[in-house]
Design an enzyme around this catalytic site. Sequence first.
Site, PDB file in Angstrom:
ATOM      1  N   ARG A   1      -6.821  -6.097  -5.714  1.00 37.76           N
ATOM      2  CA  ARG A   1      -8.050  -5.425  -5.283  1.00 37.76           C
ATOM      3  C   ARG A   1      -7.847  -4.494  -4.097  1.00 37.76           C
ATOM      4  O   ARG A   1      -8.266  -3.334  -4.126  1.00 37.76           O
ATOM      5  CB  ARG A   1      -9.130  -6.463  -4.910  1.00 37.76           C
ATOM      6  CG  ARG A   1      -9.986  -6.916  -6.045  1.00 37.76           C
ATOM      7  CD  ARG A   1     -10.424  -8.334  -5.841  1.00 37.76           C
ATOM      8  NE  ARG A   1      -9.271  -9.209  -5.665  1.00 37.76           N
ATOM      9  CZ  ARG A   1      -8.546  -9.674  -6.680  1.00 37.76           C
ATOM     10  NH1 ARG A   1      -8.876  -9.372  -7.906  1.00 37.76           N
ATOM     11  NH2 ARG A   1      -7.492 -10.435  -6.470  1.00 37.76           N
ATOM     12  N   THR A   2      -7.224  -4.990  -3.031  1.00 36.72           N
ATOM     13  CA  THR A   2      -7.151  -4.191  -1.815  1.00 36.72           C
ATOM     14  C   THR A   2      -6.332  -2.923  -2.032  1.00 36.72           C
ATOM     15  O   THR A   2      -6.748  -1.823  -1.666  1.00 36.72           O
ATOM     16  CB  THR A   2      -6.563  -5.018  -0.653  1.00 36.72           C
ATOM     17  OG1 THR A   2      -7.366  -6.190  -0.464  1.00 36.72           O
ATOM     18  CG2 THR A   2      -6.562  -4.211   0.636  1.00 36.72           C
TER      19      THR A   2
ATOM     20  N   ARG B   1      -0.201  -3.875   4.249  1.00 31.71           N
ATOM     21  CA  ARG B   1      -0.371  -5.328   4.140  1.00 31.71           C
ATOM     22  C   ARG B   1       0.989  -5.971   4.367  1.00 31.71           C
ATOM     23  O   ARG B   1       2.005  -5.503   3.855  1.00 31.71           O
ATOM     24  CB  ARG B   1      -0.901  -5.725   2.761  1.00 31.71           C
ATOM     25  CG  ARG B   1      -0.817  -7.241   2.531  1.00 31.71           C
ATOM     26  CD  ARG B   1      -1.626  -7.701   1.355  1.00 31.71           C
ATOM     27  NE  ARG B   1      -3.044  -7.602   1.633  1.00 31.71           N
ATOM     28  CZ  ARG B   1      -3.992  -8.078   0.830  1.00 31.71           C
ATOM     29  NH1 ARG B   1      -3.668  -8.689  -0.293  1.00 31.71           N
ATOM     30  NH2 ARG B   1      -5.266  -7.952   1.146  1.00 31.71           N
TER      31      ARG B   1
ATOM     32  N   LYS C   1      16.741  -3.943   2.415  1.00 34.18           N
ATOM     33  CA  LYS C   1      17.996  -3.557   3.059  1.00 34.18           C
ATOM     34  C   LYS C   1      17.993  -3.864   4.552  1.00 34.18           C
ATOM     35  O   LYS C   1      18.955  -3.566   5.261  1.00 34.18           O
ATOM     36  CB  LYS C   1      18.228  -2.054   2.866  1.00 34.18           C
ATOM     37  CG  LYS C   1      18.232  -1.604   1.410  1.00 34.18           C
ATOM     38  CD  LYS C   1      18.310  -0.081   1.319  1.00 34.18           C
ATOM     39  CE  LYS C   1      18.192   0.397  -0.116  1.00 34.18           C
ATOM     40  NZ  LYS C   1      18.184   1.875  -0.207  1.00 34.18           N
TER      41      LYS C   1
ATOM     42  N   HIS D   1      -8.191  -9.114   8.349  1.00 29.03           N
ATOM     43  CA  HIS D   1      -8.344  -8.285   7.158  1.00 29.03           C
ATOM     44  C   HIS D   1      -9.577  -7.402   7.379  1.00 29.03           C
ATOM     45  O   HIS D   1     -10.617  -7.584   6.748  1.00 29.03           O
ATOM     46  CB  HIS D   1      -8.523  -9.176   5.927  1.00 29.03           C
ATOM     47  CG  HIS D   1      -8.295  -8.476   4.623  1.00 29.03           C
ATOM     48  ND1 HIS D   1      -8.218  -7.093   4.507  1.00 29.03           N
ATOM     49  CD2 HIS D   1      -8.138  -8.957   3.356  1.00 29.03           C
ATOM     50  CE1 HIS D   1      -8.017  -6.777   3.241  1.00 29.03           C
ATOM     51  NE2 HIS D   1      -7.966  -7.880   2.521  1.00 29.03           N
TER      52      HIS D   1
END
Length: 307
Positions: A51-52, A101, A80, A129
């Site tokens: 969703r986000t 995120r 890496k 959030h």
Amino acid sequence: MKHLISPLDLSVEELDSILSLAQDIMDDPDKYSHVCDGKKLATLFYEPSTRTRLSFEAAMLNLGGKVLGFSSADSSSATKGESVADTIRVISSFADICAMRHPKEGAPTVAALHSGIPVINAGDGGHNHPTQTLTDLLTIKTLTGHLDNMTVGMCGDLKFGRTVHSLINAMVRYPNVRFILISPDELKIPDYLRKEVLDEKNIDYIETNNLEKYLPELDILYMTRVQKERFFNEEDYIRLKDSFILDAEKMKLAKKDMYVLHPLPRVNEISTDVDNDERAVYFKQVQFGVYARMALIMTLLNLSVDK
């Protein structure tokens, strides 16, 4: 240049301005369809999201902009050993704004310190959030007409639930908001939130493990899933995952105008027999999230349209 790492980065006036802009976008989306022509959003998602991430991408595309980025750490140079600080320095050369995120609390803060473009925290571990909070506030305000004078129930994983932490931080700034915090003892809100936010601001709240008792008092019920990815062992998750399940029978106890929100994804904490109840607004909430993120992108990029 302004970033959004925590809901507290925005004053109440700024929050209200973004919500008003989101409501105007909702009313007349075509007016805003080219405001981000020539702009690019980078989505840096080190943790899975449906969703986000897609909501951010839809928001930018709806504004006429473009999107680039990655959807997991495995497909980035993090494999890496590249640091968040170096990644954001590089991305600043490619994009105009970034949504990040990350599973580690504080990673977006580090990014903001080294970034040449606005950084939006799209969720950092169990911490914050803020764009889900904008979504939640827009949903509540649109459906009820206000953000004050209400009793808000929060149910489920209140310890690790970053959406809960962010929403509490935002809503304590509006007058006469009372919280009913419903969770197993093991998943109560963190001490810092209880002491530094609720107690320090003299907010009226109750902590309980009894959903049915307090359901009739609620104006908003914010359900959350018990998050398997936040647990250190599977036994604790299995023991707690079904602590609270909202179903059609329990909904009979609630007010006729109480709304049920959920940041999603749902597992089994809301039975599917609730989905057709007019008070179940968690799928509408997803659409509100696109408008909220459109308004935020415009605000952080200092963009507007002719009236």
